[in-house]
Design an enzyme around this catalytic site. Structure first.
Site, PDB file in Angstrom:
ATOM      1  N   HIS A 297      -9.641 -57.708 -13.420  1.00  0.00           N
ATOM      2  CA  HIS A 297      -8.336 -57.977 -13.874  1.00  0.00           C
ATOM      3  C   HIS A 297      -7.505 -56.648 -13.579  1.00  0.00           C
ATOM      4  CE1 HIS A 297     -10.157 -61.386 -15.977  1.00  0.00           C
ATOM      5  NE2 HIS A 297     -10.916 -60.505 -16.525  1.00  0.00           N
TER       6      HIS A 297
ATOM      7  N   SER B  20       8.563 -42.246   6.454  1.00  0.00           N
ATOM      8  CA  SER B  20       9.873 -42.944   6.054  1.00  0.00           C
ATOM      9  C   SER B  20      11.132 -42.397   6.545  1.00  0.00           C
ATOM     10  CB  SER B  20      10.356 -42.870   4.521  1.00  0.00           C
ATOM     11  OG  SER B  20      11.643 -43.107   4.091  1.00  0.00           O
TER      12      SER B  20
ATOM     13  N   LYS C  72       7.384 -39.017   2.208  1.00  0.00           N
ATOM     14  CA  LYS C  72       6.662 -40.153   2.426  1.00  0.00           C
ATOM     15  C   LYS C  72       5.650 -40.571   3.649  1.00  0.00           C
ATOM     16  CE  LYS C  72       8.008 -43.945   0.110  1.00  0.00           C
ATOM     17  NZ  LYS C  72       7.384 -44.550  -0.656  1.00  0.00           N
TER      18      LYS C  72
ATOM     19  N   GLU D 215      -0.631 -52.498   4.870  1.00  0.00           N
ATOM     20  CA  GLU D 215       0.387 -53.636   4.542  1.00  0.00           C
ATOM     21  C   GLU D 215       0.314 -54.682   5.723  1.00  0.00           C
ATOM     22  OE1 GLU D 215       3.119 -50.811   1.570  1.00  0.00           O
ATOM     23  OE2 GLU D 215       3.780 -51.158   3.737  1.00  0.00           O
TER      24      GLU D 215
END
Ligand code: ARG
Length: 463
Positions: A162, A283, A289, A296
């Site tokens: 969880h 970025s 970043k 992804e």
């Protein structure tokens, strides 16, 4: 009177009118099925030699066909081949190039063959090659996980259910859990390969042929394991395409789950992993970043492989027996699934190989979150305390520790005895993440000896 057809299609004899240009553009498949060229040529070469062995062509003609097909293969590979929608698909392109080279000899190649059994054969050859490449890619990824597990073999990390801290495990145990999933994918691929590796050629359009062909001859030449037993089914069976698409999608789902886990683990908040910078991107506005875009995209690209399974099943569901042109729509879906998974595997393996764990950060927080509660409970059970009693007692001790902002190991002896009269100081041996891991023993558990033997087994298996 001339027998020249009114139009130049391979099937043009019966027609009085030319095909509408809009129909040619709508129905062509050569823009995508040109990827079957090598398989089509392999199939045609084997077919021609079989025709010669059966007396339907001379041996010299079959060798002329084989040589001309080899030239066409190099022309296509070298981009010297002209494709056009008027010639519909890759099969007609290759046959017409052959006829341009050999005249009547080329016009004999399609003896005892239909494009229906031809395309089914080509696609099986294509899928068979893809299955073998994907299997190699999955093995490569497994090797990367085994390599990382080996480097981190003594590291203890928190495991989650969880997405809440649950019990401590060896990092190697968690890494090897991916090997299990990818092994099942490889087993599924091997199983799918069995049903893919069946030769439909000789099914003809749907009924077989009255000509004296030898399907066994072609089967051996092309390395198929068996012959399609029913010509109606042989010319139209696309189960192998649906199966392969599913096996690919499940593999892609496994990759997606892994990517999601590593996106989380590599956040500043978790800080478990250091991803290789070559596999991260930045970025254009926020200079600080370092983003996990590769992970992804692995997660994101799995979506289309799932969509392709659905598209293929919906494509099949309304088809009556034997070939229907709808079947032409199977190729782009399966090509896309194969390409997508291969692209994912191509970045996943080196990303895993280049990743390391932030051992200091993990060590700094490993004894937080009461990961050792289950270990304590099991020590009590081993001493004869009923499981429910042990569970309740440890629950109360965790509550006490939480209110004090402490870990279980920091509670005083008399406090523990106050919560449970049967408390014994030896129970403390079960506390601490490292101890909890070391005390494991069941088969398949994270016990260090078990994990070590898993590692050995994987290394032997993967070579
Ligand atoms: N391009 C077709 C396909 O991909 C080849 C078979 C065509 N057969 C036919 N009878 N029209 O399915």
């Amino acid at each position: 009177m001339s027998h020249a057809p009114k139009q130049e299609k391979a099937w043009g004899g019966v027609f009085n009118e030319p095909t509408d240009k809009r129909v040619e553009a709508f129905s062509e498949s050569v823009s995508f099925d040109r990827r079957l060229a090598d398989d089509d040529i392999d199939g045609s070469t084997a077919h021609a030699r079989m025709l010669a062995a059966c007396g339907l062509m001379t041996a010299a003609e079959a060798e002329a066909v084989a040589a001309a097909l080899a030239e066409i293969r190099s022309d296509i590979a070298a981009d010297r081949f002209e494709f056009s929608a008027t010639k519909e698909d890759i099969h007609l392109h290759i046959e017409s190039a052959l006829t341009a080279k050999l005249g009547d000899t080329g016009r004999k190649l399609h003896t005892a063959r239909s494009r229906n059994d031809q395309v089914a054969t080509d696609l099986r050859l294509f899928c068979r090659r893809a299955i073998d490449r994907i299997d190699t890619g999955l093995a490569e990824l497994q090797r990367a996980f085994v390599g990382l597990a080996d480097r981190e073999r003594d590291l203890v990390i928190p495991a989650y259910t969880h997405l809440r801290r649950a019990q401590p495990v060896l990092a190697a145990h968690q890494l090897l859990s991916w090997c299990e999933k990818f092994q099942r994918d490889r087993d599924r691929l091997a199983d799918c390969r069995k049903r893919t590796n069946i030769l439909p050629l000789g099914s003809g359009a749907l009924a077989g042929t009255s000509l004296p062909i030898d399907r066994e001859h072609v089967r051996q030449a092309l390395g198929f394991d068996g012959l399609a037993a029913n010509s109606l089914d042989g010319a139209s069976d696309r189960d192998f395409v649906c199966e392969l698409a599913f096996v690919i999608s499940l593999s892609a789902v496994h990759l997606s789950q892994w990517a999601e886990e590593w996106i989380i683990w590599s956040t500043h908040e978790f800080g478990f992993l250091k991803l290789p910078e070559g596999f991260c991107t930045g970025s254009s506005i926020m200079p600080q970043k370092i983003n996990p875009d590769v992970l992804e995209l692995v997660r994101g690209k799995s979506a289309r492989t799932i969509g392709n399974v659905q598209a293929l099943l919906v494509l099949m569901k309304g088809l009556p027996t034997a070939y229907n042109r709808d079947l032409q729509e199977d190729k782009e879906q399966i090509f896309d699934s194969i390409d997508t998974l291969e692209a994912m595997l191509g970045v996943a393996a080196p990303l895993v190989a280049g990743t390391s764990f932030d051992r200091e950060r993990i060590a700094a927080s490993i004894d937080r979150g009461h990961l050792d509660a289950t270990s304590l409970m099991e020590a009590m059970i081993a001493d004869g305390v009923p499981q429910r009693t042990a569970h309740e007692t440890v629950g109360r001790l965790v509550r006490l520790a939480m209110t004090r902002g402490m870990q279980l190991a920091e509670l005083a002896e008399d406090e523990c005895r106050r919560e449970f009269a049967g408390w014994k100081p030896a129970f403390r041996n079960a506390l601490g993440a490292r101890h909890a891991v070391d005390r494991m023993q069941s088969e398949g558990s994270t016990a260090p000896a078990r994990v070590a033997s898993q590692l050995t087994a994987w290394k032997a298996r993967l070579g």
